[in-house]
Design an enzyme around this catalytic site. Structure first.
Site, PDB file in Angstrom:
ATOM      1  N   PRO A   2       0.838  -1.208   0.000  1.00 38.15           N
ATOM      2  CA  PRO A   2       0.000   0.000   0.000  1.00 38.15           C
ATOM      3  C   PRO A   2       0.871   1.256   0.000  1.00 38.15           C
ATOM      4  O   PRO A   2       1.687   1.456   0.891  1.00 38.15           O
ATOM      5  CB  PRO A   2      -0.793  -0.113   1.301  1.00 38.15           C
ATOM      6  CG  PRO A   2      -0.673  -1.542   1.719  1.00 38.15           C
ATOM      7  CD  PRO A   2       0.639  -2.010   1.203  1.00 38.15           C
ATOM      8  N   GLU A   3       0.691   2.066  -1.035  1.00 36.30           N
ATOM      9  CA  GLU A   3       1.382   3.347  -1.143  1.00 36.30           C
ATOM     10  C   GLU A   3       0.317   4.432  -1.004  1.00 36.30           C
ATOM     11  O   GLU A   3      -0.815   4.136  -0.631  1.00 36.30           O
ATOM     12  CB  GLU A   3       2.125   3.419  -2.491  1.00 36.30           C
ATOM     13  CG  GLU A   3       3.034   2.208  -2.704  1.00 36.30           C
ATOM     14  CD  GLU A   3       3.759   2.203  -4.047  1.00 36.30           C
ATOM     15  OE1 GLU A   3       3.984   3.282  -4.617  1.00 36.30           O
ATOM     16  OE2 GLU A   3       4.097   1.108  -4.517  1.00 36.30           O
ATOM     17  N   LYS A  58       2.110   7.231   3.776  1.00 33.62           N
ATOM     18  CA  LYS A  58       1.439   5.928   3.730  1.00 33.62           C
ATOM     19  C   LYS A  58       0.775   5.577   5.050  1.00 33.62           C
ATOM     20  O   LYS A  58       0.373   4.427   5.256  1.00 33.62           O
ATOM     21  CB  LYS A  58       2.459   4.839   3.348  1.00 33.62           C
ATOM     22  CG  LYS A  58       3.191   5.106   2.033  1.00 33.62           C
ATOM     23  CD  LYS A  58       4.280   4.087   1.779  1.00 33.62           C
ATOM     24  CE  LYS A  58       5.174   4.526   0.628  1.00 33.62           C
ATOM     25  NZ  LYS A  58       6.322   3.615   0.436  1.00 33.62           N
ATOM     26  N   ARG A 261      15.485  -2.815  -4.818  1.00 38.76           N
ATOM     27  CA  ARG A 261      14.119  -2.970  -5.307  1.00 38.76           C
ATOM     28  C   ARG A 261      14.138  -3.189  -6.812  1.00 38.76           C
ATOM     29  O   ARG A 261      14.978  -2.610  -7.517  1.00 38.76           O
ATOM     30  CB  ARG A 261      13.287  -1.707  -5.010  1.00 38.76           C
ATOM     31  CG  ARG A 261      13.181  -1.374  -3.549  1.00 38.76           C
ATOM     32  CD  ARG A 261      12.327  -2.388  -2.816  1.00 38.76           C
ATOM     33  NE  ARG A 261      12.358  -2.209  -1.384  1.00 38.76           N
ATOM     34  CZ  ARG A 261      13.095  -2.945  -0.556  1.00 38.76           C
ATOM     35  NH1 ARG A 261      13.879  -3.888  -1.023  1.00 38.76           N
ATOM     36  NH2 ARG A 261      13.045  -2.735   0.742  1.00 38.76           N
TER      37      ARG A 261
END
Length: 272
Positions: A2-3, A58, A261
């Site tokens: 979730p961003e 966030k 990432r």
DNA sequence: AAAGTCCTGCGA
DNA sequence: TCGCAGGACTTT
């Protein structure tokens, strides 16, 4: 993951359900996810009325009228189901709130336990993890964003993920924004023209607006509180599209690792 | 600035 | 059965 768009979607879903409701019970199943002493939070919140929901980066906050704000961070796999009947055997249910006169509960589920619950009592200092967040992308002036990035030396992908610089971007929306702005993830902002960084700023705002309008991206675990999915994952242009053709030029989308990432990009469209 | 850590489910 | 996914924090 979730961003900002996912957390904003949760806020919009939950606001009308929770505003004005009184917390009748605070149930802590897995205390390790709570940053404060659980007893303090139970004591402070029981009987309190929810004044408003807030989002910061966030983090999602339930602001009460007098006691303070209960903040949730969903980490990678956090969820906030709004449920009538609980599955108490669920090993991933860590916390829930009950409300006066309502059978539904607000739950906190998290499979990988990267999420966190923080309570900031009225008059207490803001928790450090919130205090050190950078500006909200929708409150920030474009010129300030350009300045912010220009004075840093690192690669742009890593900088976008740094919550102290700008709050709310994670891996999905960093990649999507860079693609829209046609900037290579390894580009260094110190060497980019200001107008290209300005275009990146516009791309971030655009992709966030579109994602929020679509209820966020449900890749793995993210769900709205009723269990439904967001739809924006169907509109991703690079994230999760490894070896698929670029929607602009047909070149195959590549993945490289940056800042630990995966970075998805088109090497034809995105330049230094 | 980069690498390691936490954590669990899933796909190779 | 192993390794990958990654947000935020810690260590190098």
């Amino acid at each position: 993951m979730p961003e900002l768009p996912e957390v904003e979607s949760l806020k919009r879903y939950l606001s009308p359900l929770l505003s004005g409701k009184v917390i009748s019970a605070v149930r802590v199943i897995h205390p390790a996810l709570i940053q404060n002493r659980p007893h303090d939070l139970i004591q402070a919140l029981t009987g309190e009325k929810i004044a408003a929901l807030e989002r910061r980066g966030k983090f999602l906050g339930l602001k009460t009228e007098k006691a303070g704000t209960l903040w949730f961070h969903l980490g990678m796999t956090g969820q906030l189901p709004w449920k009538d009947v609980l599955e108490l055997k669920d090993p991933h249910l860590h916390f829930y709130l009950e409300f006066r006169g309502i059978s539904h509960k607000l739950c906190f589920r998290d499979i990988r336990k990267f999420g966190k619950i923080l309570f900031a009592g009225t008059g207490q200092p803001e928790p450090r993890s919130l205090r050190q967040l950078g500006p909200e992308p929708f409150d920030l002036a474009k010129e300030k964003f350009i300045f912010l990035l220009k004075e840093r030396t690192g690669k742009i992908k890593g900088l976008l993920l740094n919550q102290r610089l700008i709050a709310g971007l994670g891996n999905i929306y960093a990649d999507e924004s860079l693609f829209r702005a046609q900037i290579h993830p390894k580009a260094r902002p110190s060497r980019l023209k200001a107008e290209r960084i300005g275009r990146l700023f516009d791309s971030i705002q655009e992709v966030f607006k579109e994602a929020i309008a679509n209820g966020g991206s449900s890749i793995d675990d993210y769900r709205l509180p009723d269990g439904s999915r967001g739809e924006f994952q169907n509109k991703h242009q690079v994230y999760g599209r490894k070896k698929s053709p670029c929607i602009v030029c047909g070149n195959l989308i590549r993945v490289i690792v940056l800042s630990g990432r995966s970075s998805h990009f088109c090497s034809e469209c995105q330049k230094y």
